[in-house]
Design a protein around this motif. Structure first.
Motif, PDB file in Angstrom:
ATOM      1  N   ASP A  11      44.006  53.460  43.393  1.00 41.94           N
ATOM      2  CA  ASP A  11      45.305  54.084  43.113  1.00 41.94           C
ATOM      3  C   ASP A  11      46.461  53.148  43.429  1.00 41.94           C
ATOM      4  N   GLY A  12      47.358  52.980  42.467  1.00 39.70           N
ATOM      5  CA  GLY A  12      48.527  52.145  42.686  1.00 39.70           C
ATOM      6  C   GLY A  12      48.233  50.661  42.576  1.00 39.70           C
ATOM      7  N   THR A  13      46.956  50.321  42.383  1.00 38.97           N
ATOM      8  CA  THR A  13      46.546  48.923  42.256  1.00 38.97           C
ATOM      9  C   THR A  13      45.973  48.676  40.865  1.00 38.97           C
ATOM     10  N   LEU A  14      44.886  49.388  40.534  1.00 34.37           N
ATOM     11  CA  LEU A  14      44.269  49.262  39.209  1.00 34.37           C
ATOM     12  C   LEU A  14      44.828  50.286  38.228  1.00 34.37           C
ATOM     13  N   VAL A  15      45.096  51.489  38.703  1.00 35.44           N
ATOM     14  CA  VAL A  15      45.658  52.529  37.830  1.00 35.44           C
ATOM     15  C   VAL A  15      46.924  53.093  38.464  1.00 35.44           C
ATOM     16  N   ASN A  16      47.886  53.397  37.623  1.00 35.55           N
ATOM     17  CA  ASN A  16      49.167  53.904  38.108  1.00 35.55           C
ATOM     18  C   ASN A  16      49.085  55.416  38.292  1.00 35.55           C
ATOM     19  N   THR A  90      42.371  41.502  32.960  1.00 36.61           N
ATOM     20  CA  THR A  90      42.014  40.698  34.130  1.00 36.61           C
ATOM     21  C   THR A  90      40.635  41.077  34.658  1.00 36.61           C
ATOM     22  N   VAL A  91      40.391  42.370  34.791  1.00 35.87           N
ATOM     23  CA  VAL A  91      39.089  42.820  35.304  1.00 35.87           C
ATOM     24  C   VAL A  91      37.976  42.437  34.329  1.00 35.87           C
ATOM     25  N   GLU A  92      38.257  42.575  33.051  1.00 40.43           N
ATOM     26  CA  GLU A  92      37.285  42.177  32.027  1.00 40.43           C
ATOM     27  C   GLU A  92      36.961  40.681  32.145  1.00 40.43           C
ATOM     28  N   ALA A  93      37.986  39.860  32.351  1.00 43.61           N
ATOM     29  CA  ALA A  93      37.795  38.407  32.476  1.00 43.61           C
ATOM     30  C   ALA A  93      36.995  38.059  33.734  1.00 43.61           C
ATOM     31  N   LEU A  94      37.270  38.759  34.840  1.00 37.17           N
ATOM     32  CA  LEU A  94      36.528  38.499  36.084  1.00 37.17           C
ATOM     33  C   LEU A  94      35.042  38.784  35.896  1.00 37.17           C
ATOM     34  N   GLN A  95      34.752  39.886  35.220  1.00 41.14           N
ATOM     35  CA  GLN A  95      33.344  40.220  35.004  1.00 41.14           C
ATOM     36  C   GLN A  95      32.661  39.181  34.112  1.00 41.14           C
ATOM     37  N   GLY A  98      31.652  36.081  35.866  1.00 40.74           N
ATOM     38  CA  GLY A  98      30.569  36.162  36.837  1.00 40.74           C
ATOM     39  C   GLY A  98      30.970  36.522  38.260  1.00 40.74           C
ATOM     40  N   TYR A  99      32.205  36.951  38.447  1.00 41.61           N
ATOM     41  CA  TYR A  99      32.615  37.392  39.795  1.00 41.61           C
ATOM     42  C   TYR A  99      31.930  38.711  40.140  1.00 41.61           C
ATOM     43  N   LYS A 100      31.618  38.886  41.422  1.00 38.22           N
ATOM     44  CA  LYS A 100      31.171  40.189  41.916  1.00 38.22           C
ATOM     45  C   LYS A 100      32.433  41.016  42.115  1.00 38.22           C
ATOM     46  N   ILE A 101      32.499  42.189  41.515  1.00 42.86           N
ATOM     47  CA  ILE A 101      33.725  42.986  41.655  1.00 42.86           C
ATOM     48  C   ILE A 101      33.393  44.428  42.040  1.00 42.86           C
ATOM     49  N   GLY A 102      34.217  44.962  42.933  1.00 42.45           N
ATOM     50  CA  GLY A 102      34.004  46.319  43.411  1.00 42.45           C
ATOM     51  C   GLY A 102      35.309  47.029  43.709  1.00 42.45           C
ATOM     52  N   ILE A 103      35.207  48.327  43.940  1.00 39.88           N
ATOM     53  CA  ILE A 103      36.362  49.160  44.294  1.00 39.88           C
ATOM     54  C   ILE A 103      36.119  49.759  45.673  1.00 39.88           C
ATOM     55  N   VAL A 104      37.157  49.746  46.497  1.00 38.78           N
ATOM     56  CA  VAL A 104      37.106  50.370  47.822  1.00 38.78           C
ATOM     57  C   VAL A 104      38.315  51.306  47.916  1.00 38.78           C
TER      58      VAL A 104
END
Length: 210
Positions: A11-16, A90-95, A98-104
């Motif tokens: 919230d407020g970071t990836l989605v408004n 950006t998230v699409e490009a990271l994936q 080959g970056y490991k990506i997660g949400i906390v």
């Protein structure tokens, strides 16, 4: 140390979701305390868990207030949530890179799933750690440590990205690098005071940093 893992607050970071959260708090609090709370009064409630916030207001009615908040929040979710510029790309490009990506996040999983579906971001994330998965929430390092375990990642090679001081402190407590987002509803200077490693003007700045 080269970064190979990126963790995001939701919230407020990836989605408004700022307007949705503010509206949900005002709806709930005006039912219980008519005309006592204005928009500026609820901004500090963005970031902590609902339990923490409502416990500070009325410990005896925490669960019913959370229920009221969530009913309104889910009913108005898709109408009030918006995208932030360059997040999807950006998230699409990271994936792809080959970056490991997660949400906390301190949200419950049901609400998180709604946000990920609406934003079309769900397929990109290897791990999503919600408040349902941990005993302690950010700024405690537990949620980040859980995400790192699930990803097989090293904190020194990880960047935690968020819009709130809870995100920056949690990353620092877990031993990761940190990035604050300048579009935080609490303001760029507020986040800078917590000394994140980086400040992002827009999400695509991540690609330059990495």
């Amino acid at each position: 140390m080269k970064i190979n893992t990126v963790l995001f607050d939701l919230d407020g970071t990836l989605v408004n979701t700022n307007e949705l959260i503010i509206a949900s708090f005002l709806h709930t609090l005006n039912l219980y305390y008519p005309n006592r709370y204005q928009r500026a009064d609820v901004l500090p409630f963005i970031g902590p868990s609902l339990s923490e916030t409502f416990s500070s207001i009325d410990p005896a009615r925490v669960e019913e207030m959370i229920q009221c908040y969530r009913e309104y929040n889910h009913k108005h979710h898709d109408a009030l949530v918006e995208e932030f510029e360059t997040v999807y790309e950006t998230v699409e490009a990271l994936q792809k890179d080959g970056y490991k990506i997660g949400i906390v996040t301190t949200k419950v999983r049901q609400t998180v799933e709604m946000g990920l579906k609406l934003s079309r971001l769900k397929p990109f994330f290897d791990v999503v750690v919600t408040i349902d998965d941990v005993q302690k929430v950010k700024p405690d390092p537990e949620p980040i440590q859980k995400a790192l375990r699930l990803l097989g990642a090293n904190p020194s090679e990880t960047l935690m990205v968020g819009d709130n001081h809870h995100d920056i402190l949690a990353g620092q407590n877990a031993g990761t690098q940190t990035a604050g987002v300048a579009w935080s509803v609490k303001g760029r200077e507020y986040l800078e005071s917590y000394k994140p490693t980086y400040i992002l003007e827009k999400m695509s700045d991540l690609l330059t940093i990495l």
